[in-house]
Structures are given as C-alpha cells and as structure tokens.
Design an enzyme around this catalytic site. Structure first.
Site, mmCIF file in Angstrom:
data_model
loop_
_atom_site.group_PDB
_atom_site.id
_atom_site.type_symbol
_atom_site.label_atom_id
_atom_site.label_comp_id
_atom_site.label_asym_id
_atom_site.label_seq_id
_atom_site.Cartn_x
_atom_site.Cartn_y
_atom_site.Cartn_z
ATOM 1 N N HIS A 173 11.950 19.755 33.056
ATOM 2 C CA HIS A 173 13.312 19.663 32.534
ATOM 3 C C HIS A 173 14.261 19.073 33.589
ATOM 4 C CE1 HIS A 173 16.678 21.125 29.921
ATOM 5 N NE2 HIS A 173 17.312 21.186 31.073
ATOM 6 N N GLU A 174 14.250 19.657 34.766
ATOM 7 C CA GLU A 174 15.154 19.176 35.823
ATOM 8 C C GLU A 174 14.762 17.774 36.281
ATOM 9 O OE1 GLU A 174 17.797 20.684 36.071
ATOM 10 O OE2 GLU A 174 17.189 22.591 35.163
#
Lengths: 492, 492
Positions: free
Chosen positions: B257-258
């Site tokens: 995600h990051e």
C-alpha cells in the site's frame, strides 16, 4: 509584552528552526537515501535563507535598540548579548557577499572531497583561493577596523584573540615538542592493539560507553556515520560513531568524544531551552568537554582498566594481554600525517601548524597557490617527516574548503581548558580514579554538568572556565598532566 | 525575470521547506528519541508559521494578480492554479481562527489517543466539539457562500463535491451489501493464515516487495512505524511498515500500500521537482495508487501465487497448504469493527458511515455529544454487530481529532479510481497475470507511471483519470471486479 518578551518570542522560533537545520544535517549523514542529495541541498538552502532573514530582521534591530539591558537580570543580559552579537555580525556582512560565500562553500565541499581523493591540490587551489578572498572580505567587513583574523575567530570563540592564542601556543609548543621527542625516543614502546574486532560488538559497546559517561538515551541516539559528530541541543542531541574491524579504539574514543559534546548540550539548564543560552557557549568550551571525556577520563589508567575487561568480553582474547599494556596501547604515540588520528601529545602541534598557515592566508601573506609547499615544509620541520601526498597534507581537513577559518585553534583552546578542569576536578574528587576503575563516570560528569554544562551560554567562555576552576585558565595544567602521564606510560 | 519567474522562485523555496516539514514528521515517527517530543512540537510549529507566512505572503497575491495566465503554457497554468487555490484558501481563513485550529488540533491528538486507550468518548467529546465548531467556522470562511462541506473536501480532493460522492456511494452501497451478505453466507469459508512468523524475515520480505513493485531504494528507505505511512516527494520518498509475529499479511499489504503512494511521488516527472506539480494531485488519486498496488495487484491470485512461495521460504511450513488457499486467506472477509483492518468488500461501507456522520456534524445536524450513539446505531444497522467499546467505534480513527473532515470519502474515491485504472490496464495488458505470477510488477508500475504518476499535479484529479482510462471514472469497474473476484474466491 515588553520589547524583550517580543524579541525572545521571535528568537525562540528562530532557535527552533536552527534545531531543524541541525536535524537535517544529522539525517543527511546517517539515514538519507543517497539519491536525495540534490533535493536536500535545496531544502537546506531554503532553510538557511529563512534563518538569515530572521537573524537580520529589522525588527530585531529595533528591539535591540529599545531594550534597556541594565533593566534585565543576568539571564536576560546574556540573551541580549548573544542576539546582539549575531545581529551585528550578520548585518555587517553585505548580503551579496554572504550569498556568494554560501554558494561557493556549498559547492566546494564536494570539490574538496574529489581533490582529496585524487591528491590533487593544484586542481582545488582556484576554488580555495576564491574562498580565501571571500573570507578576507568578510573578515574586513566584520572587523570594522579591528584585526580581520580576530573577527573570524569571534564566530567560534567569542572574546578570543590571535594574540592570546599565539601566547598559548608559545607556551605549549616547547614542552610538547620536548615531550614528544622523549617519548618517541623511549626504550619501552607500547605494542599497538591488533586483531579482528566484531563490529556489532563494537556498536553495542559504544552505546554502553555513551551511557557510562552520562549520555541520556531518552533524549538522544547513537548511529553510524563516516565522520562521527554530535548534533542538536536540549531534548534531542544525537551522536554518531564509526567502527572498523581492525581498530576498535576508533569506535571507543570517537564515541566518548562525541558523548562529551552531547552531554554538554543535554545538560544545559532546561530553563534555557530554545534560547540563545540553550547551547554550548563556544567551540573551545565544547571541545574542552569532548576532550576531557575522551582523554583525561577515557584514556586514564583507571578507566582503561575497566575497558580492558569489557574488551575481553566483547572481543575475546587479544594480542595485548594485561590492563597496563592495554592502557599503553590506547595512549601510544605514533608518527602520522593526520590530525584526527593524532595522540594527545602531538595533536596541538598539528593545530598550531594550521593556525599559523591560516593566519598568513587571511593576512594575505601566504597565497593559496603556495599553500601546499608551505604546508609540506612546515610539516617536515615540525614532525620530521616529508608529506607524501596532498590527502596526507593540506587537503586532509574539510575546514578551509567550507570557509572555516579561525576554527582550528579552538581545538587547542579546548585542550587547555580540559587540562584546567581536570586539575580542579581531581583535586576536589580524591576518589575519582576509583570511580573510573569501576567504569562509573557518573560523578565526574555530574561535576562537569554542575560547573560547566548547565550554564549553557550564560557566561562568556573564559569567565565560565574561571568560575569552574576558581582561577583563570592557563596552559600549565595540561602540560603537567601530559608530562606526568606519558612519563609513567613510557617509563621515562 | 518575469512575475511568473519571481513567483516560481519564491514557491520553490516554499516547496523545499514543505519537504523539510515532511521529513520532520518522518523523523518523529521513526527515529526521534522519545524525550524529544515537547521540543519537536515547538520546532514543527515554528516551521508551520514560516510556511503559513509564505503561503499568505502579500507578494504572492500581487504576483498572482499581475500574471496573465493565458500567456503561460499548460505547466505554467497548472502551477498558477495550485498556487492560487492555496493562496485563496489560506487568506480566506482569519489568522486568529487558523491559529486556534492549529493549537487545538496540536493538543487534541494526544487527548484522542488517551481517550481511545480508555474507551472514553464522553471525556473527549468537549475537545471534539471544539474542533467541529472551529471546522464549521473554517468551512464557512472557505465556502464564501458555497457549500461548507464541499469547501473542506476541496482541501483533499480539488473539484469534488458531496453531491457527486453521495451519488458514488449510492451506486456502491447496494451491490457491496449484497456481495458482502452472499460472501459471509457462503458455504466455503477460507481458512485464515495462522502461526508464528519471524519478524526479521518479514522486514526482509517487505523490502523485497517494495522493490518488486518498483520502489526506488536510492530515493527512499523502509523503516518500522506504529502506523505505516509514506512521506516526502521527489528524490526522497520514505515508507514505513509494521510487523506482527502472528499476522504477516499486515506487513505485506501495508508495505505494498505505502509503496503505491511512494511510487506515485517518486515517479513524478523530475521537471516538476519542488514545484506545485511535484506531488500527488489529490488524496483520491493517491489512494487509487496505493489501493491498486495493494488490492487489484497485490491480492490477485497471480501475485499471491508467487507470494505463497516466498512465504514458504521465509517462514517455513504454514497451516495454509497450497497457493489457492493462501490466496483465499489473503482475501478473507471477516466481520470487524475496524476500518483499517477491513477487506476490499466492506471497506467502503466503513467509509460511507463516516462520510454521512461527518457531513451531519459539519451541517450542524449531529451534535458531537450524540456522535457515539449515532455511530453505534449506524454501525449495527450496516454491519449487524453492536459496537462494544469506543475504541472499536467512533474513537478508532485519528482523523476527526486532528480536524480532518472531508478526508474519509477520498479513500472510496481512490478505490473507484483504482477500479477504473485496473480495468483499462488489464484490457491493454493481456499478459498482466503472467507477470504478476512471476512476482514481477515492473510493467504494471511502468503503465501507472506513464498514465498517472508522472503527471503529478498537472491535471485535475478527474481529468487525470479520464485521460488515463479514455473515459470518465465510474463505479462499475470496481464493483464488477469485486463481484467477479469474490464469486471465484468463495465459489458462489
């Protein structure tokens, strides 16, 4: 709110922004991704513009004019003194000159690193000549009729003068040279520590050492960096260290050295946080703390006795078999080109060489084009060895390449101050060695905290040392200490 | 220099200072000594004062007035649009109100954390009520006669409106609820992954995953943080992750995600560096990148097939014995209170609940004193479960406590955008799954880099997605994808 309150509210934000600049520097040397450098240069420059604008803000000038210093308490007067000194200095230098200096020195550090790697002084000389010319202009502007070199010195050691430093070195030099010659000619030369030393164990040891010397990990941290440093003030003071598989003393003593700097910053009275008094008062006093931790305490026979046992646990058997040999190894004199690798006896001779050469450059008596030759001649005269390459000679230090003229002598001043402090401390603490022999530097650092560190910028450097020792500083305690220690070490 | 050049030179320094603020935030969450917090708060506040002063500097207003936008190229026009939006917004809010909001929200995060730990909504309600009152004032000032909630939304998603978002959620809700109910009632429920998973191996895996998805380690780094985040733009974009001995999916999917957020920032055209175009254009588009990496790609059957083998190497035998069961475990629906732990199907229902409640609070229809009751009633109606404590209910998210109203719906907008991008990408890249099955996300991320990321802030969010997909965004691709995927997963 009074004008003083207005000024201090403004100053508090300035101090906070200066702490941020320090944090950026730490980030750059420890954790920054390598590809980030060009962007970081712009970030640092933007912040330095903001700081310069605040330092020279016309409101500061107005506040300074309208405040009656006599109405303030000693803390207020000291704050005012620091702010006025900075305001006067920064407003005296023409904006164009300050900008040009910032630009040139921002680029020159990289050029210096390349030149040093290539041992190419001639290639770097035009850049350095430009820096010297700009620093001479700056010195002229700052001196306002006084001595230009003193004006530069004042940035690092407020109140010091070249004349005083000359007298200091004149007192140091003959006894140091005589001691060095006796030591290097001594029959019983110590064996150097050799072997392979686990680097993880070194890092663990450095953290234990920092704690042993009173470093507060809740307000700091220890990381690795190519060139160890300490950064930050108040509640966030970080140190860095280095390790080498063959030289664990490098990790040990650079850690203890930086711990000295860091404890000074950590132990300043919290009432001074984010004020001009909330940081070490001068480079000389700062160095007195790092050097007394590193040398008088960290290389003492008492402390190295404890350290020897720690080494045995961390690294196993060593070529050095007993605590006395270990102490001798940690204090061994050796010929060498590099100031930062020098021993306690020869260190100040390295500094003196730089002091003389940089004064001549600022005075216009020594052209940068002739620096390498002058350096090499002087080095051979002082150390009896011919310099083999520029990275062992006049390109070894970063200082001049970033415009730091007047900085070097504060190292020796710090050693002299450390000598005075150690003499007083030993006299007042007869059981000092018993503590150190247990690896317990708590009482020592408490003494330094009380006498020196907690005051931050409250007193001028010389007044601070005079108050701490009960008398004005002089060179004798350092010289007496060195002669006594090395006579014992080398069985002279 | 033209006025535009003057404006952009000024803006470039502002952008550099904003990057510093981001770096300070990273430092605080990763490496800062714990005792440094009070000093850091002052540092951050000082920098935010500097930034506010620059954002509202009267010269910016003059430059904006004197520049003829029509004379500029599209990049210049986009820069001007961003600077003008920010200037208008920040000058509309009275200084006293902005200061009060900054003060209150600086304190309230700590109060919220304490209240959440104690499950004490009543104790936190007065603080939140104060924040809502201030945000309503701010919204009023920003809206200049328009809709107050839209005015807040505009900070995170320029050009979006509550009416559009309402329509979006109206399209999402029935099909998501129906899918959720079918899935939770399905006969073949996946087995969750259980066991003990070495945390060092997890950290190594997260770095490999970040690289596999195109994250550039020369311009970034991966560290641990309590709440993972990505920070920075351009040449220095850092991500953080977390590990848990029992839940390696947490490390895997928060990293991916990051990485999505970070790749967006890293891949923006370098020509936009330190300009208003040099960062992601909106929260919605940002979330579209993080979610497509995490879900459509990272939780695909193809990619989890590769990941399963990596898990076996990293962690040894697991209770989940084959790649298909592993894929099902990574996508398992489960009832739960917490938005951030939710699955792809239910996630947007969590967001919708918040969107409705926060609009009511800003409209003055829901008093903060009644929030907990309203939340719990709505949660039980939507999820069929009674909330057992405030930390599982209206105290679970930090957003409102720091004044982020209008932020939540951008999460769902991001999911919708991700659905559109994935549909287009799959159609144009028939061998997408073959790449993912080899753990190779290079071509995928290159596609996103080309279509979305490199543009930075050049296009408005909706225009950007429309250009990338060849048609305006809508909810159908996300819903079709979810229904197809979960029908296969649950053998519906």
């Amino acid at each position: 709110m009074s004008h003083y309150d207005d000024l201090m509210a403004f100053e508090r934000q300035t101090q906070a922004l200066e702490q941020i600049a320090g944090r950026l520097g730490w980030d750059q040397e420890t954790v920054m991704p390598r590809g980030a450098a060009p962007q970081r240069a712009e970030e640092a420059e933007a912040l330095s513009h903001v700081l310069h604008a605040r330092h020279t803000d016309p409101r500061v000038g107005e506040w300074l004019q309208s405040i009656d210093a006599a109405s303030l308490d000693p803390v207020g007067q000291a704050n005012l003194r620091h702010i006025r000194r900075r305001f006067d200095r920064q407003t005296r230098v023409p904006v164009a000159l300050a900008g040009e200096l910032a630009r040139v020195t921002a680029e020159s550090q990289g050029l210096w690193a390349e030149a040093r790697a290539a041992d190419d002084f001639a290639g770097f000389a035009p850049t350095l000549a430009r820096i010297v010319a700009l620093k001479r202009d700056e010195a002229q502007a700052l001196a306002a009729g006084g001595d230009p070199y003193d004006a530069l010195l004042d940035d690092y050691e407020p109140g010091a003068s070249a004349a005083e430093l000359e007298a200091m070195f004149a007192a140091l030099r003959p006894r140091l040279v005589a001691l060095r010659d006796r030591v290097l000619g001594a029959e019983h030369q110590p064996e150097p520590l050799t072997g392979k030393f686990n680097e993880k164990a070194q890092m663990k040891l450095t953290r234990d050492l920092a704690r042993a010397f009173g470093y507060d990990m809740a307000h700091g941290r220890v990381d690795k960096a190519v060139h160890p440093f300490s950064s930050g003030s108040g509640l966030d003071v970080r140190i860095t260290t280095r390790t080498s598989p063959t030289d664990p003393f490098g990790a040990v003593y650079s850690t203890i050295h930086e711990t000295g700097h860091a404890c000074y910053e950590q132990n300043i009275d919290r009432a001074h946080l984010l004020t001009p008094l909330g940081q070490g008062v001068s480079m000389g006093v700062h160095e007195s703390q790092s050097r007394i931790y590193e040398n008088q305490l960290g290389r003492s026979q008492a402390f190295t006795g404890w350290l020897f046992e720690r080494f045995r646990v961390a690294f196993g058997e060593m070529n050095v078999a007993d605590a006395e040999s270990f102490w001798r190894a940690a204090n061994r004199l050796h010929p060498g080109y590099i100031r930062t690798e020098s021993d306690e006896v020869q260190y100040n001779l390295h500094v003196l060489l730089r002091f003389d050469l940089e004064r001549d450059m600022i005075a216009g008596k020594l052209a940068v084009a002739d620096l390498e030759e002058a350096w090499n001649a002087r080095f051979e005269a002082d150390f009896g060895v011919a310099v083999d390459k520029a990275s062992h000679g006049c390109l070894q230090d970063v200082h001049w390449s970033v415009g730091l003229f007047g900085y070097f002598p504060t190292y020796s001043l710090g050693n002299v101050y450390a000598g005075c402090l150690y003499k007083t401390m030993s006299a007042e603490m007869p059981d000092l060695d018993e503590h150190l022999a247990r690896g317990d530097a708590g009482r020592v650092t408490a003494w330094l905290g009380e006498r020196v560190q907690r005051h931050g910028g409250l007193y001028e450097p010389k007044e601070l040392i005079t108050r701490a020792c009960g008398k004005a500083p002089d060179e004798a305690p350092l010289l007496d200490y060195l002669e006594e220690k090395f006579a014992a070490l080398y069985r002279l």
